[in-house]
Design a protein around this motif. Structure first.
Motif, PDB file in Angstrom:
ATOM      1  N   PHE A 154      64.124  10.568  49.720  1.00  0.00           N
ATOM      2  CA  PHE A 154      64.204  12.028  49.661  1.00  0.00           C
ATOM      3  C   PHE A 154      65.609  12.512  49.981  1.00  0.00           C
ATOM      4  O   PHE A 154      66.134  13.419  49.348  1.00  0.00           O
ATOM      5  CB  PHE A 154      63.215  12.668  50.635  1.00  0.00           C
ATOM      6  CG  PHE A 154      61.814  12.691  50.122  1.00  0.00           C
ATOM      7  CD1 PHE A 154      61.521  13.284  48.885  1.00  0.00           C
ATOM      8  CD2 PHE A 154      60.783  12.128  50.834  1.00  0.00           C
ATOM      9  CE1 PHE A 154      60.240  13.300  48.396  1.00  0.00           C
ATOM     10  CE2 PHE A 154      59.480  12.152  50.358  1.00  0.00           C
ATOM     11  CZ  PHE A 154      59.209  12.738  49.126  1.00  0.00           C
ATOM     12  N   PHE A 171      62.041   8.479  53.600  1.00  0.00           N
ATOM     13  CA  PHE A 171      63.025   9.485  54.028  1.00  0.00           C
ATOM     14  C   PHE A 171      64.340   9.278  53.284  1.00  0.00           C
ATOM     15  O   PHE A 171      64.996  10.226  52.869  1.00  0.00           O
ATOM     16  CB  PHE A 171      63.258   9.387  55.548  1.00  0.00           C
ATOM     17  CG  PHE A 171      62.286  10.180  56.373  1.00  0.00           C
ATOM     18  CD1 PHE A 171      61.010  10.466  55.896  1.00  0.00           C
ATOM     19  CD2 PHE A 171      62.638  10.658  57.627  1.00  0.00           C
ATOM     20  CE1 PHE A 171      60.106  11.196  56.660  1.00  0.00           C
ATOM     21  CE2 PHE A 171      61.736  11.394  58.391  1.00  0.00           C
ATOM     22  CZ  PHE A 171      60.488  11.655  57.917  1.00  0.00           C
ATOM     23  N   PRO A 192      62.247  15.601  54.203  1.00  0.00           N
ATOM     24  CA  PRO A 192      61.762  14.803  55.335  1.00  0.00           C
ATOM     25  C   PRO A 192      61.338  15.658  56.527  1.00  0.00           C
ATOM     26  O   PRO A 192      60.320  15.396  57.151  1.00  0.00           O
ATOM     27  CB  PRO A 192      62.968  13.931  55.699  1.00  0.00           C
ATOM     28  CG  PRO A 192      63.743  13.818  54.434  1.00  0.00           C
ATOM     29  CD  PRO A 192      63.554  15.128  53.718  1.00  0.00           C
ATOM     30  N   TYR A 193      62.123  16.695  56.814  1.00  0.00           N
ATOM     31  CA  TYR A 193      61.781  17.554  57.950  1.00  0.00           C
ATOM     32  C   TYR A 193      60.511  18.335  57.682  1.00  0.00           C
ATOM     33  O   TYR A 193      59.659  18.510  58.546  1.00  0.00           O
ATOM     34  CB  TYR A 193      62.935  18.513  58.255  1.00  0.00           C
ATOM     35  CG  TYR A 193      64.194  17.809  58.691  1.00  0.00           C
ATOM     36  CD1 TYR A 193      64.248  17.164  59.919  1.00  0.00           C
ATOM     37  CD2 TYR A 193      65.320  17.783  57.878  1.00  0.00           C
ATOM     38  CE1 TYR A 193      65.398  16.517  60.330  1.00  0.00           C
ATOM     39  CE2 TYR A 193      66.476  17.130  58.281  1.00  0.00           C
ATOM     40  CZ  TYR A 193      66.502  16.510  59.507  1.00  0.00           C
ATOM     41  OH  TYR A 193      67.632  15.865  59.921  1.00  0.00           O
ATOM     42  N   THR A 249      57.518  16.185  57.931  1.00  0.00           N
ATOM     43  CA  THR A 249      57.264  15.908  59.344  1.00  0.00           C
ATOM     44  C   THR A 249      56.534  17.071  60.002  1.00  0.00           C
ATOM     45  O   THR A 249      55.581  16.887  60.759  1.00  0.00           O
ATOM     46  CB  THR A 249      58.589  15.638  60.070  1.00  0.00           C
ATOM     47  OG1 THR A 249      59.221  14.530  59.431  1.00  0.00           O
ATOM     48  CG2 THR A 249      58.358  15.319  61.526  1.00  0.00           C
ATOM     49  N   PHE A 290      56.586  11.561  62.031  1.00  0.00           N
ATOM     50  CA  PHE A 290      56.045  11.266  60.704  1.00  0.00           C
ATOM     51  C   PHE A 290      55.225   9.974  60.758  1.00  0.00           C
ATOM     52  O   PHE A 290      54.154   9.879  60.150  1.00  0.00           O
ATOM     53  CB  PHE A 290      57.195  11.132  59.708  1.00  0.00           C
ATOM     54  CG  PHE A 290      56.757  10.757  58.316  1.00  0.00           C
ATOM     55  CD1 PHE A 290      56.250  11.727  57.456  1.00  0.00           C
ATOM     56  CD2 PHE A 290      56.848   9.451  57.871  1.00  0.00           C
ATOM     57  CE1 PHE A 290      55.840  11.385  56.180  1.00  0.00           C
ATOM     58  CE2 PHE A 290      56.439   9.107  56.592  1.00  0.00           C
ATOM     59  CZ  PHE A 290      55.932  10.075  55.744  1.00  0.00           C
ATOM     60  N   LEU A 334      61.238  11.001  62.194  1.00  0.00           N
ATOM     61  CA  LEU A 334      60.490   9.866  61.644  1.00  0.00           C
ATOM     62  C   LEU A 334      59.434   9.354  62.632  1.00  0.00           C
ATOM     63  O   LEU A 334      58.359   8.922  62.223  1.00  0.00           O
ATOM     64  CB  LEU A 334      61.468   8.746  61.263  1.00  0.00           C
ATOM     65  CG  LEU A 334      60.867   7.497  60.615  1.00  0.00           C
ATOM     66  CD1 LEU A 334      60.064   7.851  59.380  1.00  0.00           C
ATOM     67  CD2 LEU A 334      61.961   6.497  60.257  1.00  0.00           C
ATOM     68  N   LEU A 371      66.970  12.911  62.462  1.00  0.00           N
ATOM     69  CA  LEU A 371      66.011  12.457  61.458  1.00  0.00           C
ATOM     70  C   LEU A 371      65.182  11.293  62.009  1.00  0.00           C
ATOM     71  O   LEU A 371      63.995  11.162  61.705  1.00  0.00           O
ATOM     72  CB  LEU A 371      66.762  12.037  60.189  1.00  0.00           C
ATOM     73  CG  LEU A 371      65.995  12.154  58.878  1.00  0.00           C
ATOM     74  CD1 LEU A 371      65.457  13.552  58.685  1.00  0.00           C
ATOM     75  CD2 LEU A 371      66.887  11.776  57.715  1.00  0.00           C
ATOM     76  N   GLY A 428      58.149   4.537  56.045  1.00  0.00           N
ATOM     77  CA  GLY A 428      58.562   5.929  56.250  1.00  0.00           C
ATOM     78  C   GLY A 428      60.074   6.089  56.189  1.00  0.00           C
ATOM     79  O   GLY A 428      60.592   7.048  55.608  1.00  0.00           O
TER      80      GLY A 428
END
Lengths: 374, 520, 329
Positions: free
Chosen positions: C268, C265, C295-296, C299, C250, C247, C243, C261
């Motif tokens: 979420f 994340f 989050p994924y 991204t 992202f 990020l 993750l 960010g």
């Protein structure tokens, strides 16, 4: 001339040049030396941490794997799975497409196999069940790989990062599905435990014999595909240079998407054989991290099928061996496999340098002479 | 001037410099002196080792052998930082700029000034340099928003900003308009009067005459000699550059019943930076003749050939292929596969042999099938025919290779080119496009290529020959299209025109304009 | 209200782990090294700090807070820098493929941590360094008592603030200093950096090792605060490591975007646990877990967007993933 200028004459001790031709014995020599060095380093590791004699430990790893048929067969089963994913990655890597998303593609294939088993198991003849499982798994894996491929082809979206992210989306989807299916139970258990619908029949005493045979067939197909088919030729050209590919009339975007469809589909097959031949169920751990390990296998094998088999075998052997030694010695545990594997991989990765480059000593005489003559 | 030089200590003195890349000797025991307050032109053909030599002076490459002296003291230049510390600054032909940074950031990059990074102060200093020399640049623009000549300006300011007193400019005018060239030369003269040593790498003789004090000539990696510019002539320099006086003696059979084959009309191409690469170019290539394309490098030759071959996006215009029966096929908007599916047998020998025409890591056999691997009905490739062809090409063109399974990147330039040309001719084309087909080839290989071209011509093939050597163009071609800055600057009859006429049209547009190198 | 605060707290704890991870990875990637060994490095850092703190805590009847912080941080940084050093040596000096080396490092790091972890666990499933956890989760004095305001902003251990400080510092160094400018040049165009006298290898080595040490702090924080100071064999460090890699994308390689960010994340990721009660959602629990993939997915959308728009500033360092060889021809 004065000493002050002499101090300026500072030459790099060595410099690196690319080897123009590499002989087979050189490249293999470097790798074998790397593995031996890694075993020595691992030996020191084992010895210093546990005080055990590393040779004894290696011996137990060896006998543990090869002495019992069952151990040997499960080793082969895992080799087949790892090899299957490696085979999937080879065409993608050949065109320099970094498919880091095999883990997710395998999971999607496995998930769809399970879906078919759950919803169609027992309702249709088992031969058609297997065919549907196979097709649907392929399609799921292919879709999962084609999404990043499409964007890479269209906008050059970074495929390494895209495929990496897709893994976790897949993991979440699988988690959600298994959570739904298991209901209040702690785990899903085996699917169709009573009817055994969608389970591979036992051949030679093992269900996964069929898995092994499928991967064997795939290995032959991929070997032919990469080296003797028109598609394989296109991949080689594209991997070398996009300009050359366009010059040769190759539709670059089409080839990228087509190849990734295939790469994902084979990952889907890996999911299928795991569900139908080994696990009889699905979970987010079904792919066992092999999607990542296969990347290493394929790369270090130089995309060559026989070497991929060799690398897969080495890594699975280490894993199996580690569980052998952890039951034999209380001071070693399952995780030692990851340490040993990591160290071996580092050494092999490092050895590639000595295959591709050579260190050349500077010729010093001419420079010295000049400095004195002034 | 000459006697004066002998007394002074050279700013830079390179002795016995040797550098090899694999089996290629790029510099073979080269010696070179550069003095302060002097503009030295380093002259040589493509591949003569000029840039390699200068890369060693600027620390980018390290010599295999030899010595470098700065103001009489021996030095070692292991990296560019050391070179900069000695006042050596190089403006590369391929710009060394970071796209996502601004002009200012690029200019101060790598400097080890004390204190915090003050970009505003740097911008003020840059503006001062701009006003001093007449540059026009916004220090806060990002490089990816800039035109090619603006990027070059940034490169030059970068060197000036660092106060380098030994400046190396690698083919600085290749990307400039004539006006920009004139301005650049004024700046270079100012730097000279500041007592700087300036080296211009070039292969344009007129520029050499125009701006330099002395000219040093390299040929095939070896140092040939130097001349005081005002005492020499273009003829003398040419002789040194190419070796003996060239009496080419290339055969030129008469065209065989020429009829239009490729008709190019108003072809316009702009690249992704918005630069016009081809500007309403029109001409006709006939069957059974060799049509030469002349022009200084980067005048649109590459785009022109790639547009015909279906590899270049075209803004407007038309390229028509006329078949023997008189029917017309529009080639624009078709990729190479679509063109060959039309039944047009179009062969293309591109400039970038190992980056486009061949696959370096593949062997000769596999390279033979690059354009024909689709033959046959099965999904599998047929290697029998390509292997046969490979053997044939190797034998007929005298390719020196250990065997047919040797990767082509291991072969010498001449052998690589023979394989490429051999393959392209083997497909019995009706059109043969070739770019710099003899670049870097030894004399025998070059003549072999000329012979092959002539054989194709006599077989009725329409040949488009992009060349850089005017003598060859004049001796080999039937007609010559002269490109100047992307537009067609006349189509000349190669049998009657003169080298001067072609040279003039390459550098001077038909409309009268003041041009940097053309006023002698 | 309490649920909301709990959610925010949880998101900030969670965000802190990946903020360290991403800040370190940005430093690394800015030099052109795509280090996929983030999870492995977090394992190394997390375990080393735990082991150091745990042994110290149990070796003295009266452990000191300052010493325990020092031991934990030094152990964590040393171990993760060691991981960065392996990666650097292989990819920079020996020019091994970056993706493969990173993945091998992840295998190795989690292997080492879990291997020695089992020794520490000594047959159990988890061990707790209780005192260490109190030290690492100690809220800001006085300010944390300011009601809701204090709960939201000041109820965290010092590493939460350290993460923000490091991210801001990284932002300042990258965008305002000579070192940062040079680093950006190395990652964008090493040949250019080389031509103006910047030592590409030095920058790559330093960025990768410093980046790894910052990433490793993510592991330290994970074990000693987020994970309540416990070491267990079943940890989700690996997932958080990936993750952190997400990020970075992202945040479009900009450290200032990481600060918010990371918390987004976190929000979420923990949506499934708090949102249904808070928003009176009646979705089945299984479906709510789907939100963990947000989050994924975001991204991925960011990745597609910047590539479609060809936003040169947001595509990541141009030379990311490539090794540099000066005399390549």
């Amino acid at each position: 001339m004065s000493n002050s200028t002499r101090t300026q004459v500072r030459e790099p001790f060595m410099h690196i040049t690319k080897r123009t031709d590499v002989k087979l014995w050189q490249s293999w020599g470097a790798r074998i030396i790397a593995i031996i060095l890694a075993l020595v380093v691992n030996g020191f590791f084992i010895d210093s941490v546990t005080g055990l004699n590393p040779v004894d430990v290696y011996k137990i790893m060896w006998t543990g794997t090869f002495e019992s048929t069952y151990n040997f067969m499960t080793t082969l089963r895992d080799v087949a799975m790892l090899l299957c994913i490696s085979l999937a990655l080879a065409p993608a890597f050949k065109m320099r497409f970094w498919n880091i998303g095999a883990e997710g593609q395998v999971l999607m294939g496995a998930l769809l196999s399970a879906v078919v088993m759950i919803y169609l198991g027992g309702k249709i003849p088992s031969s058609s069940l297997f065919i549907i499982m196979f097709i649907v798994s392929c399609a799921a894996g292919a879709l999962w790989a084609a999404i990043p491929a499409y964007f890479r082809a269209k906008w050059k979206t970074n495929e390494t990062l895209f495929t990496l992210m897709m893994n976790y989306v897949a993991i979440d989807i699988v988690d959600v599905c298994t959570n739904t299916w298991r209901g209040s139970k702690s785990s899903m258990g085996q699917i169709n435990a009573h009817t055994k619908a969608g389970w591979f029949p036992k051949v030679l005493g093992y269900r996964f014999t069929i898995s092994i045979l499928i991967v064997l067939a795939l290995a032959i197909i991929i070997e032919l595909y990469l080296n003797h088919s028109k598609h394989g030729y296109e991949l080689s050209v594209l991997g070398e240079s996009e300009d050359t590919a366009r010059y040769a009339g190759i539709n670059v975007q089409k080839v990228i998407v087509r190849t990734m469809l295939m790469s994902g589909a084979i990952c889907g097959i890996a999911g299928f054989i795991t569900v139908a031949g080994t696990d009889m169920t699905v979970s987010s751990a079904t792919a066992r991290g092999f999607g990542f390990t296969a990347i290493i296998v394929t790369w270090l094998a130089g995309l060559k099928t026989p070497y991929m088999f060799g690398m897969s075998f080495l890594l699975i052997f280490l894993e199996k061996g580690a569980s052998q030694i952890s039951s034999a010695y209380s001071s070693l545990n399952d995780y030692s496999t990851q340490v040993i594997t990591g160290i071996i991989l580092f050494f092999i990765l490092g050895s590639e340098f000595f295959v591709k480059y050579k260190l050349v000593r500077r010729k010093k005489e001419t420079a010295k002479k000049g400095g004195d003559s002034k | 001037m000459e006697s004066q030089n002998e007394k002074r200590v050279p700013a830079v003195s390179m002795r016995n410099i040797t550098k090899t890349f694999g089996s290629v000797v790029a510099n073979d025991h080269v010696g070179l002196d550069i003095y302060r307050g002097e503009i030295l032109a380093l002259l040589g053909e493509n591949g003569s080792g000029k840039t390699t030599l200068m890369n060693m002076l600027s620390g980018l490459y390290y010599p295999d052998e030899g010595q470098i002296f700065i103001d009489g003291s021996e030095v070692s230049i292991p990296n560019p930082r050391v070179a900069l510390g000695m006042g050596i600054g190089m403006v590369h032909q391929h710009f060394k700029l970071v796209d996502v940074l601004t002009a200012t950031e690029n200019i101060v990059l790598g400097l080890k000034d004390k204190g915090r990074l003050d970009l505003d102060a740097a911008a003020v200093k840059i503006r001062k340099i701009c006003t001093d020399y007449g540059f026009d640049i916004d220090p806060h623009r990002k490089i990816y928003d800039m035109s090619v000549s603006e990027k070059q300006t940034v490169e030059i300011i970068k060197v000036l900003y660092r106060g380098a007193d030994i400046l190396i400019l690698d083919e600085p005018t290749a990307v400039l308009t004539p006006q920009e060239t004139t301005r650049l030369f004024d700046i270079i003269r100012n730097m000279k009067s500041d007592g700087k040593a300036i080296i211009i790498i070039t292969h344009k003789l007129q520029e050499v005459m125009h701006v330099s004090d002395r000219v040093a000539v390299l040929r095939k990696g070896a140092y040939i000699g130097d001349l005081v510019t005002k005492n020499t002539s273009i003829q003398e320099m040419t002789d040194m550059m190419v070796g003996h006086k060239v009496n080419l003696n290339i055969d030129r059979p008469d065209p065989v019943s020429p009829s239009p084959r490729i008709v190019v009309k108003d072809l316009t191409v702009t690249d992704k930076d918005g630069l016009v690469k081809l500007d309403h170019v029109s001409f006709t290539a006939n069957s059974g003749e060799i049509l030469g394309i002349a022009g200084i490098s980067g005048s649109g030759q590459k785009e022109l050939l790639e547009a015909i071959a279906g590899l270049q996006t075209v803004d407007s215009g038309s390229i028509e292929y006329i078949e023997d029966n008189g029917s017309h096929d529009q080639l624009i908007g078709k990729d190479p596969l679509a063109i060959s599916n039309l039944g047009v047998s179009l062969s293309f020998v591109p400039e970038d042999r190992l980056g486009m025409g061949l696959v370096g890591n593949m062997d000769i056999t596999d390279n033979m099938m690059l354009r024909s691997f689709r033959n046959g009905k099965t999904v599998f490739t047929d290697r029998k025919a390509p292997r046969k062809l490979a053997g044939h090409v190797v034998k007929k063109l005298g390719v020196v290779t250990p065997d047919l399974s040797t990767p082509v990147r291991k072969l010498s330039g001449g052998n690589v080119q023979k394989i490429l040309v051999g393959r392209e001719i083997a497909s019995t084309p009706t059109v043969l496009l070739s770019a710099y087909a003899v670049r870097g080839l030894d004399i025998n290989s070059a003549y072999l290529i000329y012979d092959l071209m002539n054989q194709q011509k006599e077989a009725g093939v329409s040949i488009v020959y992009v060349g850089e050597d005017l003598d060859v163009l004049l001796a080999l071609c039937d007609r010559i299209v002269v490109l100047c800055g992307g537009s067609c600057n006349g189509i000349l009859d190669a049998r009657t025109t003169t080298k001067e006429e072609v040279g003039l049209r390459m550098t001077t547009k038909k409309e009268p304009a003041s041009v940097g190198g053309s006023d002698e | 209200m309490m649920t909301l605060i709990a959610w925010i707290n949880r998101a900030i704890w969670f965000g802190t782990v990946i903020m360290f991870g991403s800040t370190g990875e940005i430093i690394t990637e800015r030099s052109g090294n795509l280090n996929l060994g983030v999870p492995g490095i977090m394992f190394l850092g997390g375990f080393a700090s735990f082991a150091g703190a745990y042994y110290y805590e149990n070796s003295t009847p009266d452990p000191s807070s300052a010493v325990i912080i020092l031991i934990a941080l030094i152990c964590g940084i040393l171990a993760s820098t060691f991981g960065g050093l392996i990666y650097s040596f292989l990819t920079i000096t020996l020019r091994a493929n970056q993706n493969v080396t990173g993945l091998a490092l992840t295998i190795f790091g989690s292997g080492i941590a879990n291997f020695f972890g089992v020794q520490v666990l000594n047959g159990g499933t988890s061990v707790k360094a209780a005192f260490t956890h109190t030290v690492f989760s100690k809220p800001v004095p006085f300010l944390s008592k300011l009601g809701v305001f204090g709960d939201i902003f000041f109820s965290y251990g010092f590493m939460v603030y350290l993460a923000i400080i490091l991210a801001v510092l990284t932002h300042l160094v990258i965008s305002r200093t000579r070192i940062g400018l040079n680093l950006r040049a190395v990652g964008e165009n090493p040949a250019t950096a080389d031509s103006v006298g910047i030592s590409v290898s030095k920058y790559k080595y330093l960025a990768t090792c410093i980046g790894a040490s910052v990433t490793g702090l993510g592991g330290v924080y994970y074990v000693l605060d987020y994970g309540y100071g416990t070491w267990s064999s079943s940890s989700s460090i690996e997932g958080l490591g990936w993750l952190a890699v997400a990020l970075v994308i992202f945040a479009r390689w900009k450290p200032r975007n990481i600060i918010w960010g990371a918390y987004v994340f976190g929000i979420f990721f923990w949506f499934y646990n708090y949102a249904p009660a808070l928003l009176n959602l009646t979705w089945p629990n299984t479906i709510v877990i789907l939100t963990q993939m947000i989050p994924y997915v975001i991204t991925i959308l960011v990745l597609i967007y910047v590539s479609a728009k060809q936003k040169k500033d947001s595509l990541g360092p141009a030379a990311l993933g490539l090794s540099y060889y000066r005399e390549e021809r």
